[in-house]
Scaffold this motif. Structure first.
Motif, short mmCIF file in Angstrom:
data_model
loop_
_atom_site.label_atom_id
_atom_site.label_comp_id
_atom_site.label_asym_id
_atom_site.label_seq_id
_atom_site.Cartn_x
_atom_site.Cartn_y
_atom_site.Cartn_z
N GLN A 71 7.86 -1.42 9.93
CA GLN A 71 7.01 -0.47 9.21
C GLN A 71 6.85 -0.86 7.74
O GLN A 71 5.75 -0.75 7.18
CB GLN A 71 7.61 0.94 9.32
N ILE A 72 7.93 -1.31 7.11
CA ILE A 72 7.84 -1.74 5.71
C ILE A 72 6.90 -2.93 5.58
O ILE A 72 6.08 -3.02 4.65
CB ILE A 72 9.24 -2.09 5.16
N ALA A 73 7.00 -3.88 6.53
CA ALA A 73 6.12 -5.05 6.50
C ALA A 73 4.66 -4.63 6.63
O ALA A 73 3.77 -5.16 5.94
CB ALA A 73 6.52 -6.02 7.62
N GLN A 74 4.40 -3.68 7.50
CA GLN A 74 3.03 -3.20 7.68
C GLN A 74 2.52 -2.49 6.43
O GLN A 74 1.35 -2.63 6.05
CB GLN A 74 2.95 -2.27 8.89
N LEU A 75 3.40 -1.73 5.77
CA LEU A 75 3.01 -1.05 4.54
C LEU A 75 2.65 -2.07 3.45
O LEU A 75 1.65 -1.89 2.74
CB LEU A 75 4.15 -0.16 4.04
N LYS A 77 1.54 -5.06 3.81
CA LYS A 77 0.26 -5.67 4.15
C LYS A 77 -0.89 -4.71 3.85
O LYS A 77 -1.95 -5.13 3.35
CB LYS A 77 0.27 -6.06 5.63
N LEU A 78 -0.67 -3.44 4.16
CA LEU A 78 -1.71 -2.42 3.96
C LEU A 78 -2.02 -2.22 2.47
O LEU A 78 -3.18 -2.14 2.06
CB LEU A 78 -1.23 -1.10 4.57
N LEU A 79 -0.98 -2.17 1.65
CA LEU A 79 -1.15 -1.91 0.22
C LEU A 79 -1.63 -3.15 -0.55
O LEU A 79 -2.31 -3.02 -1.57
CB LEU A 79 0.16 -1.41 -0.39
N GLU A 87 4.99 -7.03 -5.40
CA GLU A 87 4.90 -6.12 -4.28
C GLU A 87 5.15 -4.68 -4.73
O GLU A 87 5.95 -4.42 -5.63
CB GLU A 87 5.94 -6.49 -3.20
N TRP A 88 4.46 -3.75 -4.07
CA TRP A 88 4.68 -2.34 -4.35
C TRP A 88 6.08 -1.92 -3.89
O TRP A 88 6.72 -1.07 -4.52
CB TRP A 88 3.64 -1.48 -3.63
N ILE A 89 6.53 -2.50 -2.80
CA ILE A 89 7.83 -2.12 -2.23
C ILE A 89 8.74 -3.34 -2.26
O ILE A 89 8.43 -4.38 -1.65
CB ILE A 89 7.67 -1.62 -0.78
#
Length: 499
Positions: A71-75, A77-79, A87-89
């Motif tokens: 989920q973190i990886a997808q976030l 990529k999304l952001l 990176e945002w995260i």
């Protein structure tokens, strides 16, 4: 009533609405991702442990840590990259994650004002208990509820339902803001003091457009005269808005009334509280055998199985129907008793009689939001999905802040219409009571191929409903359309609910 929004870079995150915008355009973000992002952004700069994040996205569910990593990886990529290229995260090795960007709170999104109806519209705000005794709170609430019921019976008025009025209990809110929230022009405000066998009531009718007080009065009477006071208040309001009067029937015994008022507050609570309500209602009808409302709530208690260990038996449902019929016989003009009788008749598959009772309830009180919500349930299962959607929307307009079962009815209607994404949003909203609605949420997820999430919802549903089977459910629900029954069964099977 809505959660704080957050802005970071080109994004605006609204956890309450379940949305993420980039430059005002919606971003397709999954439910788990949104929950994780809300947890991280809400505590920007802090390190959140993996266990804490997993609890935010999968509350009460045991999942593998790999799900969080995905989920973190997808976030990320999304952001995309932040303005500085980072990176945002960010990952904090062996600990968790941190939101590295700068986020600012925007406050709750302002609700769009609801349009005014084409007839005089009014909401009764909860009367304030100015007695020194907090035990008189139920009496004051009961006064408010009865005035709402009285006004909703008047042809020509648009009256907001109890649930939505009581959202403002104990809150200091500008009347103009309340009127915008509820979509009404007029507000009734007041206070009550009950002491030593007497009652003092102050009431005022406000035109929120002009700010003028159309009517205000103080009543100082013997407690036994409370129903006469209610009639007078109702009459003054209707005379001010419509120029006519229409007094409703009243209970004969003040103690029976008091018991029923207290019982009403317990009906939407736990089964244990509903059992206490049952005792109060039983006592109320013994004091006043012609008190229709007490019989109405007794009927619902028996039908829902709240006073029977293990759920309602066939005998209990028969008794519920008998009590509902008695309520209607006592007060044929009570729309509340009519819709409850209609609903029970539908579940007994007495559809012709149920349809007639629903029609009569609407004729008697078109402002009774519960009637429209209950009718939506019955219409959807009859295969009349568009009518069902129209009815539940009308219920929400009359009751903008309703009880949780309205969301179940809306989610069920959206599933029936094949709008599975909308059903998921509805059934996952904070307002939804999920114990019973999880089965429809699971079916909606399954129809979109989100089987892992569907299985999780099934597991949680079965914890509270261990005896549930598709076969028994299909046999007891008031289906009148084979294709609609097959549609629901198909979703349940895909989700993994037991046969």
């Amino acid at each position: 009533m809505q959660e704080t929004r957050f802005a970071f870079g080109p994004f605006v995150l609204d956890p309450g609405a379940g949305t993420l915008l980039r430059d005002d355009d919606p971003v397709a973000i999954g439910y788990r991702g949104l929950k994780l992002l809300a947890a991280l952004v809400g505590r920007a700069g802090e390190v959140l442990g993996k266990a804490e994040l997993m609890d935010a996205a999968w509350p009460g569910t045991a999942v593998e840590e790999g799900n969080l990593t995905v989920q973190i990886a997808q976030l990320r990529k999304l952001l995309g990259p932040a303005a500085d290229g980072g990176e945002w995260i960010s990952t904090v090795p062996r600990v968790g994650y941190r939101f590295s960007g700068s986020a600012r709170k925007l406050g709750a999104a302002k609700r769009r004002p609801l349009p005014l109806p084409d007839k005089p519209s009014i909401a009764v705000l909860p009367f304030v208990n100015v007695s020194n005794d907090p035990e008189q709170e139920p009496f004051t609430d009961g006064l408010t509820e009865d005035l709402i019921t009285d006004l909703s019976r008047i042809p020509g008025l648009f009256v907001i339902a109890r649930n939505s009025s009581f959202v403002y209990k104990g809150k200091a809110v500008d009347v103009r803001a309340i009127a915008d929230d509820l979509g009404v022009r007029y507000l009734l405000e007041g206070s009550a003091r009950r002491t030593a066998g007497r009652v003092r009531i102050n009431a005022q009718l406000v035109d929120t457009l002009s700010g003028d007080h159309l009517w205000a009065e103080r009543f100082d009477r013997e407690l036994e005269d409370i129903f006469a006071v209610q009639d007078e208040v109702t009459g003054k309001i209707v005379e001010a808005l419509l120029g006519q009067l229409w007094p409703p029937p009243r209970p004969r015994n003040i103690d029976a009334y008091d018991l029923c008022v207290r019982a009403r507050r317990l009906m939407d609570d736990t089964p244990q509280a509903a059992q206490e309500a049952h005792l109060m209602l039983t006592r109320a009808v013994s004091l006043d055998p012609d008190y229709a409302e007490a019989y109405r709530w007794l009927a619902m208690n028996h039908w829902m199985g709240w006073v029977h260990s293990g759920g309602p038996t066939e005998a209990a449902r028969g008794l519920a129907l008998e009590l509902a019929r008695k309520a209607v016989t006592i007060d044929p003009a009570d729309a509340g008793s009519r819709w409850i009788l209609a609903y029970l008749l539908a579940y007994e598959h007495s559809f012709t009689e149920a349809d007639a009772e629903f029609a009569k309830a609407i004729e008697l009180d078109p402002n009774e939001a519960d009637t429209w919500a209950a009718l939506s349930d019955i219409e959807v299962l009859a295969g009349r999905v568009e009518e069902g959607l129209e009815h539940i929307r009308k219920a929400f307009r009359l009751n903008p802040f309703p009880a949780s079962w309205y969301y179940l009815a809306l989610g069920q209607a959206q599933y029936a219409a094949g709008d599975y994404a909308a059903a998921i949003d509805t059934l996952r909203s904070d307002e939804t009571y999920r114990t019973s609605s999880r089965r429809f949420l699971a079916a909606s997820l399954a129809q979109l191929g989100r089987l892992e999430e569907a299985r999780t919802e099934v597991e949680l549903f079965l914890v509270a409903n261990p005896g549930f089977t598709i076969r028994h459910w299909a046999a007891t629900e008031p289906f009148r359309d084979d294709a609609m029954l097959a549609h629901f069964v198909d979703g349940f099977r895909k989700a993994g609910l037991p046969e």
